[in-house]
Design a protein around this motif. Structure first.
Motif, short mmCIF file in Angstrom:
data_model
loop_
_atom_site.label_atom_id
_atom_site.label_comp_id
_atom_site.label_asym_id
_atom_site.label_seq_id
_atom_site.Cartn_x
_atom_site.Cartn_y
_atom_site.Cartn_z
N ARG A 1 -33.17 -14.44 -0.51
CA ARG A 1 -34.84 -15.11 -0.72
C ARG A 1 -34.39 -15.89 -1.74
O ARG A 1 -33.68 -16.28 -2.58
CB ARG A 1 -35.48 -13.94 -1.45
CG ARG A 1 -35.90 -12.80 -0.48
CD ARG A 1 -36.61 -13.23 0.81
NE ARG A 1 -37.04 -11.92 1.48
CZ ARG A 1 -36.39 -11.54 2.43
NH1 ARG A 1 -35.18 -12.05 2.87
NH2 ARG A 1 -36.98 -10.50 2.97
N LEU A 2 -35.52 -17.10 -1.85
CA LEU A 2 -35.69 -17.89 -3.15
C LEU A 2 -36.45 -16.73 -4.05
O LEU A 2 -37.79 -17.00 -3.97
CB LEU A 2 -36.28 -19.15 -2.95
CG LEU A 2 -35.43 -20.10 -1.83
CD1 LEU A 2 -36.39 -21.21 -1.57
CD2 LEU A 2 -34.30 -20.48 -2.47
N GLY A 3 -35.90 -16.06 -4.63
CA GLY A 3 -36.52 -14.80 -4.83
C GLY A 3 -37.50 -14.98 -6.05
O GLY A 3 -38.59 -14.52 -5.84
MG LIG Z 1 -32.11 -15.36 -3.87
#
Ligand SMILES: [Mg+2]
Ligand SMILES: Cc1ncc(C[n+]2csc(CCOP(=O)(O)OP(=O)(O)O)c2C)c(N)n1
Lengths: 162, 541
Positions: B466-468
């Protein structure tokens, strides 16, 4: 509130763009900006009239000071400096009205510098307020064009920015 | 007779530069040709942005300006993000760019870009060289401007003919004299005395320290000031490392992503002594409320920072070393009141960030806490941007080491090139990168640089697919609509690292992660450790 800043800068390429970039980037509103060389040919003076509150002007001064080619920034104190602006006003002027307009110019201390069949051009050098008065007075005749230099200013008495 | 290019190399040598980071191209070839014969080490990065980041890491580690080099046009424009990052983080770097021949300037010829114009908003100063004779003065000024006052990037754009022109001889100026640049380092004595009075009158003072304390080299003075007065210390993200993390007086990072006890203390204080921090929105979300609640002493080398974000009661412009020395001298015998001391200890005990774990995954915050004790005391941790950055900021326990991250600009992809620079600046230190799977992919090309230069850098990738950090924002503010924040499970990072010639492994538990870390810190080879992290692991709580 209007503030007048007198700024000494290195007389070199790119300085003006640094300063104008700073204004737009940081959202400062400027009324006018006038540049000219000083008695020292390596130094130019920029006179800036800006609008804003105390916070804005303080920031403006500090950010200007941060620019390396800026040598000195001075905020001129209200009532303690002389300011002048030169403007040229071309007014619509059929022959019948010519005399009235010349009368206004005389009254205000403006010079007639050009007369043509339907226009008359006045030269006026004074404070921003006086320029506003003159333009108000000739507005009813129809202003064709107005060209202004922006304000320049100098301290009263023996004080100077150098 | 000597060429402009040879002069450039001599200028760098005169400044004591031993390493530069760059990427060549036609208009900077004369310089590269001269560099070829010199003893200056050139590190060929794989994209120019990373040359600027590496110069930043180098500068932070070595405490002297880092140098990056690029060609005109695309090379120069690729540098921009790196330059802007150094500007926001106040890191001294010198960026040297080739430029088309001066008689072609302004004609939009091949690979011409107005780089001084483009970088105007985020350089401390820039030069477009118009006479070969000026090169020594310009270099001298550039290094001086970058490294004094509030540090920052300086750009030198050099048309190709300025590099090839021959002049009579080379001499490097001994001093600089720039009329418009005279940073005030002294720290006004009256202001220092006023500050001391204010501290003595306060009931609940705290110190908020930022990156300025580190860049001025005043870390130990700040520690001393805190210790003799017993005033508790918070730091901004850029200030992490001013105090050992486990120091009894240290409460941690403040701000939106900070530690609860730090924010609580900031809320309780009646006097904040702000040292070398600009108090941006991430640090102080509601500056107006803060000014109402508490008095503020603000110490900074940059007068423009004072009064910009918060209203200040006692401003002190000066070098942190001088001001802290003044404070220490004048505050003799003062110590905070016992009540506040007890209250702070209580805050520290009760307001800790809680950590919940997910079975079958690495718990990144616990791992980072653990990592600290597995590295040498003076290790440098380079954290990227995203949740991984927050995990590091709040959990890495610094002893005498450093914490490099971009707190000002928050540029993804910073950590790997910054670590390259840090390793070259301080080769004996352990250098470890912690990044996310998104940020890793923004500068993974530099694995190649690491291998080519045989750099012992350990990279830990927190893999949540993820683009957390943005996903977390979407969870909280956008009704869990995960627009463009899901990464897929490709590439296989382990295979990728191996393709670059770097050993690598993937783990999904803290035990395994620690096992690998224990092994890899023993050798001097680079390593990429991929840690599978549950996508719901939050940034803070
Ligand atoms: Mg990430
Ligand atoms: C160059 C750049 N682009 C976009 C962003 C916005 N941004 C901030 S954090 C983040 C996600 C980072 O993802 P990852 O590196 O995987 O870290 P994680 O948050 O998952 O730990 C993004 C896209 C940024 N900071 N920098």
């Amino acid at each position: 509130m209007k503030y007048t800043l007198s700024v000494l800068v290195e007389n070199q390429a790119g300085v003006l763009s640094k300063i104008s970039g700073l204004f737009s980037r940081r959202g400062f509103n400027i009324d006018s900006l006038a540049v000219g060389v000083t008695s020292d040919p390596t130094v130019s003076r920029i006179t800036i009239v800006a609008d804003g509150d105390e916070y804005v002007v303080e920031q403006l001064e500090k950010q200007l000071n941060k620019l390396i080619p800026v040598i000195k920034v001075k905020r001129l104190v209200d009532g303690e400096f002389i300011s002048r602006e030169l403007c040229l006003i071309k007014v619509h002027s059929p022959a019948a009205k010519r005399f009235e307009i010349i009368k206004i110019a005389e009254l205000m201390g403006a010079k007639v510098v050009d007369v043509a069949a339907s226009t008359i051009t006045l030269e006026f050098c004074d404070t921003t307020d006086k320029i506003a008065t003159l333009t108000d007075l000739v507005k009813p005749y129809g202003i064709r064009e107005i060209v202004r230099t922006g304000t320049v200013a100098i301290d009263k008495g023996k004080n100077s920015v150098s | 007779m000597i060429s402009g290019a040879d002069i450039m190399v001599k200028c760098l040598q005169a400044e004591g530069v031993d390493t530069v980071f760059g990427y060549p191209g036609a208009t900077i070839c004369p310089f590269y040709d001269s560099l070829y014969d010199s003893d200056i080490k050139h590190i060929l990065v794989r994209q120019e942005q990373n040359a600027a980041h590496a110069a930043s890491g180098y500068a932070r580690a070595s405490m002297k300006p880092g140098v990056c080099v690029a060609t005109s046009g695309p090379g120069a424009t690729n540098l921009i993000t790196g330059i802007a990052t150094a500007y926001c983080d106040s890191i001294p770097i010198i960026a040297i760019t080739g430029q088309v021949k001066s008689d072609l300037l302004g004609r939009d010829v091949f690979q011409e870009a107005d780089i001084t114009g483009a970088c105007e908003p985020f350089t401390k100063h820039s030069y477009l060289v118009s006479r070969t004779e000026d090169i020594p003065r310009i270099f001298k000024e550039a290094f001086h401007i970058a490294s004094t006052g509030r540090p920052g990037p300086v750009l030198i754009d050099i048309p190709m003919d300025m590099q090839t022109n021959m002049i009579e001889s080379f001499s490097y100026p001994e001093s600089v004299n720039i009329r418009g640049y005279k940073p005030n380092t002294k720290g006004h004595t009256i202001q220092v005395k006023k500050a001391v009075e204010m501290i003595k009158q306060s009931k609940r003072p705290i110190i908020v320290s930022g990156g300025g304390v580190l860049s001025s080299g005043a870390k130990l003075k700040l520690q001393k000031f805190a210790e003799i007065t017993q005033i508790p210390v918070l730091s901004t993200m850029m200030g992490i490392g001013v105090m050992p993390s486990e120091h009894p007086l240290y409460l941690g990072m403040l701000g939106t992503h900070g530690r609860r006890c730090a924010n609580k203390a900031l809320h309780e204080t009646d006097l904040a002594i702000v040292c070398g921090a600009r108090l941006g929105d991430r640090a102080i979300a509601a500056p107006d409320q803060m000014s109402e609640r508490t008095k503020i002493i603000h110490i900074d080398i940059d007068p423009a920072e004072i009064g910009k974000n918060v209203i200040v009661d006692v401003p002190i412009v000066g070098d942190m070393n001088n001001v802290l020395r003044g404070l220490i001298e004048n505050i003799e015998g003062y110590k905070i009141e016992d009540e506040w001391d007890a209250e702070v200890k209580d805050l520290k005990a009760h307001y800790q960030n809680k950590i919940s774990t997910f079975e079958g995954y690495v718990e990144p915050r616990t791992l980072i806490g653990k990592l600290s004790s597995m590295l040498k005391r003076k290790a440098i941790l380079c954290a990227d941007v995203g949740q991984n950055q927050i995990w590091c900021a709040n959990n890495f326990k610094i002893r005498e080491g450093r914490f490099f991250t971009t707190g000002g600009m928050g540029t993804m992809g910073y950590s790997i090139p910054a670590a390259i620079g840090a390793k070259l600046g301080l080769s004996k230190r352990d250098v470890v990168v912690v990044c996310g799977d998104g940020s890793f992919q923004m500068s993974l090309n530099e694995l190649s640089t690491i291998v080519q230069n045989d750099l012992n850098i350990k990279i830990i990738v927190m893999r949540n697919y993820r683009l957390g950090m943005v996903r977390e924002l979407q969870d909280n503010m956008y009704n869990k609509r995960h627009s463009a924040t899901i990464l897929n499970d490709k590439p296989d990072i382990v295979a990728l690292a191996k393709a670059y010639g770097i050993d690598s492994a993937e783990v999904s538990s803290n035990e395994d992660a620690e096992k690998y870390i224990g092994k890899i810190v023993e050798n001097d080879k680079p390593f990429v450790l991929v840690c599978r992290v549950h996508p719901d692991t939050p940034s803070i709580l």
